[in-house]
Motif scaffolding. Structure first.
Motif, PDB file in Angstrom:
ATOM      1  N   PHE A 100       0.845  -1.190   0.000  1.00 35.68           N
ATOM      2  CA  PHE A 100       0.000   0.000   0.000  1.00 35.68           C
ATOM      3  C   PHE A 100       0.884   1.245   0.000  1.00 35.68           C
ATOM      4  CE2 PHE A 100      -2.584  -3.349   1.765  1.00 35.68           C
ATOM      5  CZ  PHE A 100      -3.853  -3.107   1.264  1.00 35.68           C
ATOM      6  N   VAL A 101       0.605   2.168  -0.906  1.00 31.78           N
ATOM      7  CA  VAL A 101       1.394   3.392  -1.019  1.00 31.78           C
ATOM      8  C   VAL A 101       0.456   4.587  -1.132  1.00 31.78           C
ATOM      9  CG1 VAL A 101       3.258   2.148  -2.199  1.00 31.78           C
ATOM     10  CG2 VAL A 101       1.540   3.386  -3.550  1.00 31.78           C
ATOM     11  N   ALA A 102       1.022   5.764  -0.903  1.00 35.53           N
ATOM     12  CA  ALA A 102       0.271   6.997  -1.120  1.00 35.53           C
ATOM     13  C   ALA A 102       0.219   7.309  -2.603  1.00 35.53           C
ATOM     14  CB  ALA A 102       0.929   8.147  -0.367  1.00 35.53           C
ATOM     15  N   ALA A 103      -0.916   7.797  -3.054  1.00 35.25           N
ATOM     16  CA  ALA A 103      -1.060   8.314  -4.416  1.00 35.25           C
ATOM     17  C   ALA A 103      -1.302   9.812  -4.318  1.00 35.25           C
ATOM     18  CB  ALA A 103      -2.234   7.646  -5.129  1.00 35.25           C
ATOM     19  N   PRO A 104      -0.862  10.584  -5.292  1.00 38.23           N
ATOM     20  CA  PRO A 104      -1.104  12.029  -5.230  1.00 38.23           C
ATOM     21  C   PRO A 104      -2.587  12.343  -5.378  1.00 38.23           C
ATOM     22  CG  PRO A 104      -0.182  11.424  -7.359  1.00 38.23           C
ATOM     23  CD  PRO A 104      -0.118  10.189  -6.500  1.00 38.23           C
ATOM     24  N   GLY A 124       5.126  13.778   1.642  1.00 34.68           N
ATOM     25  CA  GLY A 124       5.671  14.518   0.511  1.00 34.68           C
ATOM     26  C   GLY A 124       4.816  14.399  -0.739  1.00 34.68           C
ATOM     27  N   ILE A 125       4.178  13.252  -0.902  1.00 37.47           N
ATOM     28  CA  ILE A 125       3.298  13.031  -2.064  1.00 37.47           C
ATOM     29  C   ILE A 125       2.004  13.821  -1.917  1.00 37.47           C
ATOM     30  CG2 ILE A 125       1.901  11.270  -3.252  1.00 37.47           C
ATOM     31  CD1 ILE A 125       4.159   9.263  -2.497  1.00 37.47           C
ATOM     32  N   TRP A 126       1.424  13.808  -0.718  1.00 41.76           N
ATOM     33  CA  TRP A 126       0.135  14.473  -0.500  1.00 41.76           C
ATOM     34  C   TRP A 126       0.244  15.993  -0.413  1.00 41.76           C
ATOM     35  CZ3 TRP A 126      -1.045  10.484   3.899  1.00 41.76           C
ATOM     36  CH2 TRP A 126      -1.516   9.292   3.330  1.00 41.76           C
TER      37      TRP A 126
END
Length: 532
Positions: free
Chosen positions: A328-332, A450-452
């Motif tokens: 599971f990763v962050a998406a913009p 950093g992505i969000w």
């Protein structure tokens, strides 16, 4: 222990942390506004300059938080606070400001000594809470009993500006977020599924549509994206930010607007309704709770959600027990076009009003309440709230805190955040939040912020304005019905029980119900705030 006495290593570290954090952060029926405390003791008996912790006398105070539920478990940090301050705290549980139980509490007259809540939401505003005799105006009391908060505000006028009303009234000890702590939520997606399907992390609405369709058709995901309604477009920009809108009030070029009136919101709802019709959005999203979302995300029912940073940590830990490849990763936050920035994501003001501690106007222990709360703004209190207990959760090496194995290699298998929740107040507590650099088990968790952060949200953020008591009463009267109408319209359109073409009818209803007057009030309060 003396208030300012500290080891040099502690002092230099805290000055560095405090400076870095703050520079980036952007009438009562009690006699306590006079020179006497509620107990009748002359305030001058304990001059601030002569005070040192722990406070003698073994005073016990009652404390109520803003979380709906029973009495919180007593934690090691509670014992440490009592030892250091000399003040006992009896937890009474909590209730949010917007819950009917809060009104019943006020009506009962049985008030806690310290109220932790979001006082900006008080009907009529915090000035009204002071005027009605529920909480104390803190201005004179800060001079006598809160030298550390007072010093912090004097050194950082940008914080001082946030935590008082237009007439200069201080009403609570604030929770101030660190710069990095202001962003903590956004889209989360199964990267291992994307890799398997040879797809990239989506950046636009078209790419999201492609990804969710693939999740449904090729991964047999019953609910390709799932989330709670709070993530639709108010707590975060969600998918609405790609349309240049967000729920609630915000600022466009110095003008306060109400996102639900903007044309882009209708376009956003049209897309959400289409996705729902195609089976891309969880059919149960209107009623599910966080535990159900967690279960769907970790059992291959869903491949994407919108949530908080720590969800990434717990999803990876849970899913990898049965599927080591789960990732599971962050998406913009999605943008309107490839390479662009969405107008909205998730961003809090450094002071959002939450977790702010007011003192009851009926307390008999004003000084003890002030001293207990002021401890969080000392160097020593900040170290405790950030890193926990020296020798237990951290040691100092070359003047810098290093976490112990209790935190990073917990023998019970607890995550570092779970351990620190017991030994510190990392968030949601009246204090100046510091960055604790807590190690995460998964780098995906660390990378998420950093992505969000890559949005234009900062330019639209409405600061913590305070309408006058009269304005706040009028706002409440207008917005109670409008808020209900908006939620009803939003769900009906997304669920397909009403055509998106009818949204214009709801916009007109909002105007008939007084939204334009509400905007006038918000604009006036915003302009006053900017002149503080």
């Amino acid at each position: 222990m003396k208030l300012i006495q500290k080891k040099k290593a502690h002092k230099s570290l805290l000055l560095l942390l405090l400076g870095a954090t703050l520079l980036t952060a952007g009438c009562s029926n009690s006699s306590n506004n006079s020179n006497e405390s509620a107990s009748g003791t002359p305030a001058s008996e304990t001059p601030a300059a002569d005070f040192s912790y722990p406070m003698p006398g073994g005073t016990e105070l009652t404390f109520m938080n803003e979380q709906l539920g029973g009495t919180p478990e007593r934690l090691p940090v509670d014992d440490e606070y009592e030892k250091r301050t000399g003040i006992k705290i009896k937890q009474l549980g909590g209730t949010p400001m917007t819950d009917q139980k809060f009104s019943l509490l006020l009506a009962s007259g049985e008030l806690p000594d310290i109220f932790l809540n979001t006082w900006l939401q008080y009907p009529g505003g915090p000035d009204k809470a002071v005027e009605q005799g529920y909480i104390l105006k803190l201005n004179d009391l800060m001079d006598k009993y809160a030298p550390n908060l007072k010093k912090t505000l004097a050194e950082h006028p940008e914080i001082d500006k946030m935590i008082k009303t237009d007439d200069g009234t201080y009403y609570a000890f604030p929770f101030i977020r660190s710069e990095t702590g202001r962003v903590y939520g956004g889209p989360i997606i199964r990267k291992d599924w994307l890799d398997e399907l040879k797809l990239s992390v989506p950046e636009t609405m078209d790419e999201w549509h492609t990804v969710l369709t693939a999740f449904k058709e090729k991964k047999n995901a019953a609910a390709p994206v799932t989330f709670r309604t709070m993530f639709l477009g108010e707590r975060t920009g969600g998918f609405a930010g790609a349309f240049g809108v967000m729920g609630n009030f915000y600022v466009n070029d110095g003008k306060v607007v109400y996102g639900y009136l903007e044309p882009g919101y209708k376009d956003y709802l049209k897309t959400m309704a289409q996705w729902y019709k195609e089976g891309l959005i969880d059919k149960d999203f209107a009623s599910i709770d966080s535990a159900t979302v967690d279960k769907k995300m970790t059992s291959n029912v869903s491949g994407a959600t919108i949530g908080w940073q720590f969800y990434i940590e717990k999803y990876n830990a849970a899913a990898q027990e049965t599927d080591p490849n789960a990732n599971f990763v962050a998406a913009p936050y999605p943008a309107a076009a490839k390479g662009g920035l969405p107008e909205f994501g998730q961003l809090d003001n450094a002071y959002a009003g939450t977790s702010s501690a007011a003192i009851s106007a009926t307390t008999k222990n004003v000084e003890a309440a002030m001293r207990w709360l002021d401890y969080a703004y000392t160097e020593e209190g900040s170290m405790l709230n950030t890193f926990g207990v020296e020798g237990t959760t951290y040691t100092l090496e070359n003047g810098k805190p290093v976490y112990t194995d209790l935190v990073v290699k917990n023998p019970e298998g607890l995550g570092s955040d779970q351990v620190m929740m017991k030994y510190s107040h990392g968030t949601n507590f009246p204090m100046i939040q510091q960055d604790n650099h807590l190690p995460a088990k998964y780098k995906q968790t660390t990378e998420s912020i950093g992505i969000w952060k890559k949005t234009n949200h900062e330019s639209h953020l409405l600061p913590p304005i305070t309408p006058t008591a009269e304005e706040a009463d009028e706002m409440s009267s207008i917005m109670n019905d409008i808020n209900a109408l908006v939620k009803e319209a939003e769900l009906k359109i997304i669920l397909g029980t009403e055509s998106v073409d009818n949204y214009d009818k709801y916009v007109q209803q909002m105007k008939d119900m007084g939204i334009e007057r509400a905007l006038e009030i918000q604009q006036a309060a915003y302009e006053r705030y900017m002149k503080r």
